[in-house]
Motif scaffolding. Structure first.
Motif: not given
Length: 335
Positions: A87-88, A37-41, A287-290
């Motif tokens: 975060a997305t 998530p951090v990398t995608a953000y 984006r791994g936005d859980v």
């Protein structure tokens, strides 16, 4: 204790267990994803951010905690009405869903209604004229579309009606460059046509095939034979007796298809760049936005479960002999 109260209490209990199970599975799958998530953000800016800053972002989101702790923290926030931060879209999850649910509700609601009405009608017609050219055409149509991916149908519609003919817009839910309050209802419907057709086709074939099979069984039953012996035509038997009995499995298939309909809407919205929950689901997954993924999964589960409950309630309308609370025909229920 009244029967209806036991029915409602059991449904709520099963719904609670289902939501908990979906939450656990969805959270576990999201954590097993290779997407960081951090990398995608950070995206392209990751080269400008050092390990310390990435660790601070992870700690701010609680990603430095054990998975069980993260899940319990999310569950605790959910119980208090906090669905988390996306975060997305850099906004609360509730705001993201609220801004997109209307577009998806219009698309999926109309597609669900059209697929039910058209599919049931085609199934009744095919069974009534079994073996004729009408039956063969409907069966070929249903079998072909039942095995055709939604995104492929959407691409063909887009290439034919938008690119080649120019009859429909290429993308979006409204003309580009206009404010939401400036968009008219006609313009919204114009942008809705192709996604609606692509998504409606998904459910028509299944309901048509199920209805046809049930109608054939009904038309070959003893009471149908007796009615024809008294002078009733096959069409009369189908419309007066068969359609109502065939409505029960059609209702079951229609409401059970809600989850599949949402899956189809994800693909359709991606092809047509339609700003609904489907495109938000794809963006959240990439984006791994859980928090956003979990909220959409829980909401979809709730809608499908409520749909099945409504289907059970409609059984009594289609067949008054059925007691929805006891789950059996009235004649089998004791005092």
């Amino acid at each position: 204790m009244p029967v209806w109260f036991r029915f409602v209490a059991m449904r709520l209990f099963r719904l609670a267990l289902l939501l908990i199970g979906v939450a656990v599975v969805a959270f576990a799958l999201a954590k097993m994803s290779p997407v960081d998530p951090v990398t995608a953000y950070l995206g392209p800016n990751i080269a400008k951010v050092g390990p310390e800053q990435r660790a601070l972002i992870a700690a701010r989101w609680g990603l430095d905690q054990p998975v069980a702790t993260q899940f319990l923290a999310w569950l605790s926030n959910l119980a208090s009405g906090d669905f988390g931060w996306s975060a997305t879209y850099n906004a609360p999850v509730v705001d993201v869903i609220g801004s997109r649910v209307a577009a998806s509700a219009a698309l999926m609601g109309l597609a669900w209604m059209f697929s039910g009405v058209i599919g049931f009608s085609l199934g009744v017609i095919a069974a009534t004229f079994q073996g004729g050219w009408c039956d063969r055409v409907i069966r070929v149509y249903a079998y072909v579309l039942a095995s055709t991916p939604t995104f492929w149908i959407a691409i063909l519609l887009l290439m034919g009606f938008s690119v080649a003919l120019g009859w429909t817009p290429v993308c979006c839910a409204a003309p580009i460059g206009l404010l939401p309050e400036e968009v008219t209802l006609i313009q919204r419907l114009h942008h809705l046509i192709l996604p609606l057709v692509a998504l409606s086709i998904l459910g028509i074939s299944q309901i048509a095939l199920h209805t046809r099979a049930k109608m054939i069984d009904i038309l070959e039953s003893d009471f149908a034979t007796y009615a024809r012996a008294q002078g009733a035509s096959r069409l009369d038997v189908a419309l007066r007796h068969g359609a109502r009995n065939a409505a029960l499995p059609a209702i079951t298939v229609l409401f059970a298809s809600l989850g599949e309909l949402f899956g189809g809407s994800i693909l359709a919205e991606q092809v047509f760049s339609y700003p609904g929950l489907g495109s938000a689901t794809i963006a959240a997954g990439v984006r791994g936005d859980v928090p956003l993924l979990l909220a959409i999964a829980m909401g979809t589960t709730l809608v499908v479960s409520l749909g099945n409950t409504i289907a059970d309630s409609l059984y009594a309308v289609a067949d008054p002999r059925i007691d929805i609370a006891a789950g059996a025909p009235l004649r089998e229920i004791g005092p």
